[in-house]
Design a protein around this motif. Sequence first.
Motif, PDB file in Angstrom:
ATOM      1  N   ALA A 184       0.565  -1.276   0.044  1.00 51.34           N
ATOM      2  CA  ALA A 184      -0.121   0.258  -0.055  1.00 51.34           C
ATOM      3  C   ALA A 184       1.102   1.680   0.490  1.00 51.34           C
ATOM      4  CB  ALA A 184      -0.715  -0.012   1.189  1.00 51.34           C
ATOM      5  N   GLY A 185       2.134   1.222   0.667  1.00 47.26           N
ATOM      6  CA  GLY A 185       2.793   2.488   1.006  1.00 47.26           C
ATOM      7  C   GLY A 185       3.556   3.344  -0.745  1.00 47.26           C
ATOM      8  N   ALA A 186       3.853   1.691  -0.847  1.00 50.72           N
ATOM      9  CA  ALA A 186       4.378   1.764  -3.054  1.00 50.72           C
ATOM     10  C   ALA A 186       3.592   2.198  -3.488  1.00 50.72           C
ATOM     11  CB  ALA A 186       4.965   0.518  -3.033  1.00 50.72           C
ATOM     12  N   ALA A 187       1.971   1.374  -2.954  1.00 53.70           N
ATOM     13  CA  ALA A 187       1.230   2.241  -4.281  1.00 53.70           C
ATOM     14  C   ALA A 187       0.527   3.705  -4.387  1.00 53.70           C
ATOM     15  CB  ALA A 187      -0.309   1.655  -4.276  1.00 53.70           C
ATOM     16  N   VAL A 199      -4.338  -6.688  -7.893  1.00 54.80           N
ATOM     17  CA  VAL A 199      -4.406  -5.310  -8.343  1.00 54.80           C
ATOM     18  C   VAL A 199      -3.578  -4.222  -8.290  1.00 54.80           C
ATOM     19  CG1 VAL A 199      -5.681  -2.941  -8.121  1.00 54.80           C
ATOM     20  CG2 VAL A 199      -7.393  -5.691  -7.467  1.00 54.80           C
ATOM     21  N   LEU A 200      -2.582  -4.402  -7.690  1.00 57.32           N
ATOM     22  CA  LEU A 200      -1.612  -3.371  -7.191  1.00 57.32           C
ATOM     23  C   LEU A 200      -0.603  -4.227  -7.763  1.00 57.32           C
ATOM     24  CD1 LEU A 200      -0.810  -2.799  -4.128  1.00 57.32           C
ATOM     25  CD2 LEU A 200      -2.171  -1.509  -5.777  1.00 57.32           C
ATOM     26  N   VAL A 201      -0.221  -5.635  -9.000  1.00 59.16           N
ATOM     27  CA  VAL A 201       0.310  -6.060  -9.675  1.00 59.16           C
ATOM     28  C   VAL A 201      -0.283  -5.904 -10.650  1.00 59.16           C
ATOM     29  CG1 VAL A 201       1.353  -8.392 -10.935  1.00 59.16           C
ATOM     30  CG2 VAL A 201       1.374  -7.980  -8.198  1.00 59.16           C
ATOM     31  N   MET A 202      -1.128  -6.308 -11.378  1.00 58.16           N
ATOM     32  CA  MET A 202      -2.119  -5.649 -12.443  1.00 58.16           C
ATOM     33  C   MET A 202      -1.878  -4.030 -13.130  1.00 58.16           C
ATOM     34  SD  MET A 202      -4.816  -7.943 -13.586  1.00 58.16           S
ATOM     35  CE  MET A 202      -6.052  -7.057 -11.211  1.00 58.16           C
ATOM     36  N   LEU A 208       1.388   2.528 -12.648  1.00 62.04           N
ATOM     37  CA  LEU A 208       2.421   3.623 -11.909  1.00 62.04           C
ATOM     38  C   LEU A 208       3.393   4.126 -12.719  1.00 62.04           C
ATOM     39  CD1 LEU A 208       1.048   1.263  -8.172  1.00 62.04           C
ATOM     40  CD2 LEU A 208       0.897   3.406  -8.985  1.00 62.04           C
ATOM     41  N   ASP A 209       3.940   3.416 -12.976  1.00 59.84           N
ATOM     42  CA  ASP A 209       4.930   3.916 -13.993  1.00 59.84           C
ATOM     43  C   ASP A 209       4.927   5.016 -14.222  1.00 59.84           C
ATOM     44  OD1 ASP A 209       6.802   2.007 -12.204  1.00 59.84           O
ATOM     45  OD2 ASP A 209       6.687   0.861 -14.251  1.00 59.84           O
ATOM     46  N   GLU A 227       0.933  14.790 -18.741  1.00 60.90           N
ATOM     47  CA  GLU A 227       1.677  13.346 -19.336  1.00 60.90           C
ATOM     48  C   GLU A 227       1.038  12.244 -19.457  1.00 60.90           C
ATOM     49  OE1 GLU A 227       2.751  15.027 -16.783  1.00 60.90           O
ATOM     50  OE2 GLU A 227       4.386  16.950 -17.865  1.00 60.90           O
ATOM     51  N   ALA A 228       0.184  11.637 -18.202  1.00 59.86           N
ATOM     52  CA  ALA A 228      -0.454  10.526 -18.393  1.00 59.86           C
ATOM     53  C   ALA A 228      -1.867  10.706 -19.318  1.00 59.86           C
ATOM     54  CB  ALA A 228      -0.652   9.788 -16.980  1.00 59.86           C
TER      55      ALA A 228
END
Length: 271
Positions: free
Chosen positions: A90-93, A220-223, A228-229, A237-238
């Motif tokens: 969660a912190g990384a997300a 969900v986070l892996v998908m 995130l990148d 930009e995104a």
Amino acid sequence: MQAVERRPSGRLPLRPLVAALATLVIAATAAVALGPVSLPFGDVLLELIGRIPGMSVESDLTERQAAVLWELRVPRVALAGLVGALLSGAGAAYQGSFRNPLADPYLLGVAAGAGLGATLVIAGGITNPAMLTAAAFVGGVVAVVITYAAGRIGGGSPAVTLILAGVAVASFFTAVQTFVQQLSSDTVREVFAWILGRLTTVGWTEVWIVTPFAVVTGAVLVMHRRHLDVLAVGDEEASSLGMATRRVRLIIVLAATLGTAAAVSVSGLIG
């Protein structure tokens, strides 16, 4: 001959995953072997291997030692691993979603909401652990829902507005929690015991409660790791690359929040 630049594939890096998994196995085995009741490391390893389907390995642990291993230490270590994985993920997300390397799992008020929910239950004289867990989970989710609703008000950068809303909601929930504690001063000790976090009283029930949230949050986070990148370059930009930034951020934040709320509800405010 001109060298051809190799682009990274969409697959997860194998070596870091293997190294992390090996470290986790070693640390977990040491954690269940060490403690007030001495358990031989070799027998613990054989006992753990023997529980793997298809492995017929027996250890020399006594019935008492096996009970200590499977009823006390293994569920604690398993829950510690799940809670750590949920909070770190969660912190990384959050850091990726808000482009803030200082963001943590409690950024949007999850901790304050869970603390208020637990405080209300304890102050109400309810001693059922299941009710305490449910109240903490609901409190954390409600706090983030309010944060997200407040963050959509006004203009400016959505990420910055959401962070500021989280700070405001967390401060408000903490103030309410303090007020409730003052009204029920006889329960202050129990409240602080929960807030400080603990894994000493948990069992398999808490492990099974958290596991579904860990699976869903992790999936969900892996998908959405590539999203995130893209968010790292900025919302404008995104968006120019065709990403629905608001929807993607909502999905990531929701998954991270559910995982954090589940972790906090069974372990307290660890971290």
